[in-house]
Design a protein around this motif. Structure first.
Motif, short mmCIF file in Angstrom:
data_model
loop_
_atom_site.label_atom_id
_atom_site.label_comp_id
_atom_site.label_asym_id
_atom_site.label_seq_id
_atom_site.Cartn_x
_atom_site.Cartn_y
_atom_site.Cartn_z
N VAL A 68 35.99 -28.68 0.54
CA VAL A 68 35.11 -28.58 1.43
C VAL A 68 34.69 -27.46 2.03
O VAL A 68 35.55 -26.83 2.42
CB VAL A 68 35.19 -29.65 2.64
N LYS A 69 33.31 -27.00 1.71
CA LYS A 69 32.98 -25.71 2.09
C LYS A 69 32.83 -25.38 3.73
O LYS A 69 32.18 -26.25 4.14
CB LYS A 69 31.78 -24.97 1.38
N GLY A 70 32.83 -24.27 4.34
CA GLY A 70 32.51 -24.23 5.43
C GLY A 70 33.58 -24.38 6.71
O GLY A 70 32.87 -24.19 7.91
N TYR A 71 34.65 -24.63 6.59
CA TYR A 71 35.53 -25.30 7.35
C TYR A 71 37.03 -24.29 7.24
O TYR A 71 37.74 -24.79 8.07
CB TYR A 71 35.67 -26.52 7.56
N MET A 148 39.19 -21.46 -4.31
CA MET A 148 39.51 -22.75 -4.70
C MET A 148 38.25 -23.68 -4.83
O MET A 148 37.72 -24.42 -5.75
CB MET A 148 40.63 -23.34 -4.35
N GLN A 149 37.49 -23.54 -3.63
CA GLN A 149 36.43 -24.24 -3.31
C GLN A 149 35.32 -23.88 -4.48
O GLN A 149 34.73 -24.99 -5.14
CB GLN A 149 35.65 -23.92 -2.17
N ASP A 150 35.22 -22.73 -4.80
CA ASP A 150 34.12 -22.38 -5.83
C ASP A 150 34.46 -22.96 -7.35
O ASP A 150 33.66 -23.40 -8.08
CB ASP A 150 34.09 -20.95 -5.95
N LYS A 151 35.81 -22.96 -7.59
CA LYS A 151 36.39 -23.28 -8.72
C LYS A 151 35.93 -24.88 -9.02
O LYS A 151 35.72 -25.35 -10.07
CB LYS A 151 37.91 -23.17 -9.24
N ILE A 152 36.22 -25.48 -7.94
CA ILE A 152 35.96 -26.99 -7.89
C ILE A 152 34.49 -27.56 -7.93
O ILE A 152 34.24 -28.42 -8.74
CB ILE A 152 36.73 -27.74 -6.76
#
Length: 248
Positions: A68-71, A148-152
């Motif tokens: 999840v992005k942003g946290y 990792m967020q970007d890869k997922i």
């Protein structure tokens, strides 16, 4: 009440007159040990925390923050809470890595030697994302989670190897936030969460299946270093956009 009384009776002494209780490692076990010691050590002693990270890493949330992005900033907690309300002179923090322990000293990577009377070793375990970050500073640690967020986010077909607590959380979070992605959870044992009981194992397997996550149990696939292809024992080969390996 005992902590309040301790705070009023503890007297700060010059550093050369104080004996050290050194705690190596400031994750959950070390943090709680330090917190308790700041509330109980008698005058003449202080607790010294040796921790390589600038902030406490809330590792239980790392799998979700890897999706999840942003946290991601919420996963890193300052150690200032340990000194808040503590008696003056009872707590000292050193951001460094212990390289050797002798009968009297803890030797640090910086070259400093900490003399101790009592020693608590709470170094925990080592792992990699999405279990833990490699960075010791908050800015670069957050950047690891964002990577990792970007890869997922970019991957359409994802394989997660390891069906322990981290693997189960990562697989379910990926599928929950990206239901369109194909997610496969691979585990070497006959049941997920093999260190837990059968009721939880069966419940988790049903939930993941209902989420349309593919479970492949009793599998130890091999992967060539130059591809994202997993080779299964049956001879089947399957390519994925992203493979997250060695999760417990």
């Amino acid at each position: 009440m005992s902590a309040i009384i301790h705070n009023r009776t503890y007297k700060a002494l010059p550093t050369e007159q104080v004996k050290n209780v050194v705690v190596i490692g400031g994750s959950f076990g070390g943090y709680q040990a330090v917190k308790r010691l700041t509330e109980t050590l008698p005058t003449g002693y202080r607790v010294v925390l040796v921790e390589k990270n600038s902030h406490l890493n809330y590792v239980f949330a790392f799998p979700r923050f890897s999706v999840v992005k942003g946290y991601e900033q919420d996963a890193f907690i300052p150690y200032t809470g340990l000194s808040k309300g503590a008696s003056e002179g009872i707590f000292h923090q050193v951001q460094d890595t212990a390289t050797q322990v002798t009968e009297r000293f803890v030797e640090l990577k910086s070259g400093e030697k900490l003399e101790y009377t009592y020693l608590v070793i709470a170094t925990g375990t080592s792992s990699k994302l999405p279990s833990k970050v490699a960075s010791t500073e908050i800015e670069t640690a957050q950047a690891e989670l964002r990577g990792m967020q970007d890869k997922i986010q970019e991957a359409g077909r994802i394989a997660i190897v390891g069906g322990g607590a981290v693997g189960v959380e990562l697989a379910s979070d990926v599928k929950d936030f990206y239901p369109e992605k194909e997610v496969t959870l691979i585990h070497s044992r006959a049941h997920l969460l093999n260190t837990f009981g059968p009721r939880l194992q069966n419940h988790v397997a049903k939930i993941l299946t209902d989420m349309d996550i593919t479970l492949r149990l009793k599998e130890r696939p091999n992967m060539t270093s130059q591809s994202n292809v997993l080779h299964f024992a049956s001879g089947e080969q399957k390519q994925y956009d992203l493979i997250v390996r060695k999760l417990c």
